[in-house]
Motif scaffolding. Structure first.
Motif, PDB file in Angstrom:
ATOM      1  N   ASN A  22      16.657 -12.283  -9.478  1.00  0.00           N
ATOM      2  CA  ASN A  22      16.650 -13.182  -8.325  1.00  0.00           C
ATOM      3  C   ASN A  22      17.069 -14.601  -8.678  1.00  0.00           C
ATOM      4  N   ASP A  24      17.383 -18.599  -6.597  1.00  0.00           N
ATOM      5  CA  ASP A  24      17.227 -19.436  -5.410  1.00  0.00           C
ATOM      6  C   ASP A  24      17.945 -20.761  -5.622  1.00  0.00           C
ATOM      7  N   HIS A  72      19.049 -17.689  -1.067  1.00  0.00           N
ATOM      8  CA  HIS A  72      18.606 -16.745  -2.088  1.00  0.00           C
ATOM      9  C   HIS A  72      19.716 -15.739  -2.373  1.00  0.00           C
TER      10      HIS A  72
END
Lengths: 111, 111
Positions: A22, A24, A72
């Motif tokens: 992930n 961001d 994101h």
């Protein structure tokens, strides 16, 4: 303050399963994103990119998803292989210039 | 082999010494850049160039100079080394400025 964040410093996944990394970002002007992979004692190598006009881009086992409203993006690796063990960097830019890199996530794929 | 070549691979300096990190590419790429990688901070852009004779500052330019007299070469000069410049330095080149090819890095220690 970091403009690109990768909040998981490390991730372990079993071989054959899915790896999800992930990323961001805080700057809503970013419109082009890259993922790089880095092995020890080597330079980063390009993996996959995505433009803000898309929400998904696939290349073989690698898929990048972009959620602009949430700022994101995520990288999916399916199926994960031991050779995928490396540090993965997310990078973001405006107009594809002067990329800002995240701190990286170390992926370990266990046999 | 085509690619980005960085020399030296390792260097130890004393505080106050100067040195030049060399970077060369043989792909006729117009875009070249220098990054430093520090633990937990990803890669940060020091200086970049969009063609011979044209350079500009990145995110962390203080203490470093660059020049681009030819398309092939983009040396990075440390004028007066400081312990805060201990890092791994990566040179990169790109045909379009979006997808970058990185060298294998120079590990610099300043004592």
């Amino acid at each position: 303050d970091q403009q690109v964040k990768q909040n998981s410093p490390s991730l372990s996944v079993q071989e054959g399963r899915i790896s999800i990394l992930n990323c961001d970002y805080t700057n809503s002007m970013f419109d082009y994103f890259l993922w790089y992979k880095k092995y020890p004692a080597e330079g980063p190598t390009f993996l996959i990119s995505i433009s803000s006009i898309k929400d998904k881009n696939e290349d073989g086992r690698f898929t990048v998803f972009l959620n602009k409203s949430a700022k994101h993006l995520s990288l999916h690796i399916v199926p994960s292989q031991p050779g995928d063990s490396a540090v993965y960097f997310c990078a973001a830019s405006r107009y594809g210039q002067n990329f800002v890199f995240g701190p990286g996530t170390r992926l370990s794929v266990l046999p | 082999n085509a690619g980005v070549t960085q020399t030296p691979k390792f260097q130890v300096l004393k505080t106050g010494q100067s040195m030049t990190l060399q970077c060369a590419q043989d792909m006729n790429h117009e875009y070249m850049s220098w990054y430093r990688q520090d633990p937990g901070m990803g890669l940060r852009l020091i200086h970049y160039s969009v063609g011979a004779g044209i350079t500009d500052q990145g995110e962390v330019p203080n203490g470093y100079n660059v020049s681009r007299s030819t398309t092939e070469d983009f040396p990075l000069r440390l004028l007066s080394a400081a312990p805060s410049q201990t890092s791994v330095y990566f040179c990169a080149s790109s045909e379009t400025g979006t997808r970058w090819l990185f060298g294998s890095g120079t590990q610099l220690s300043v004592l």
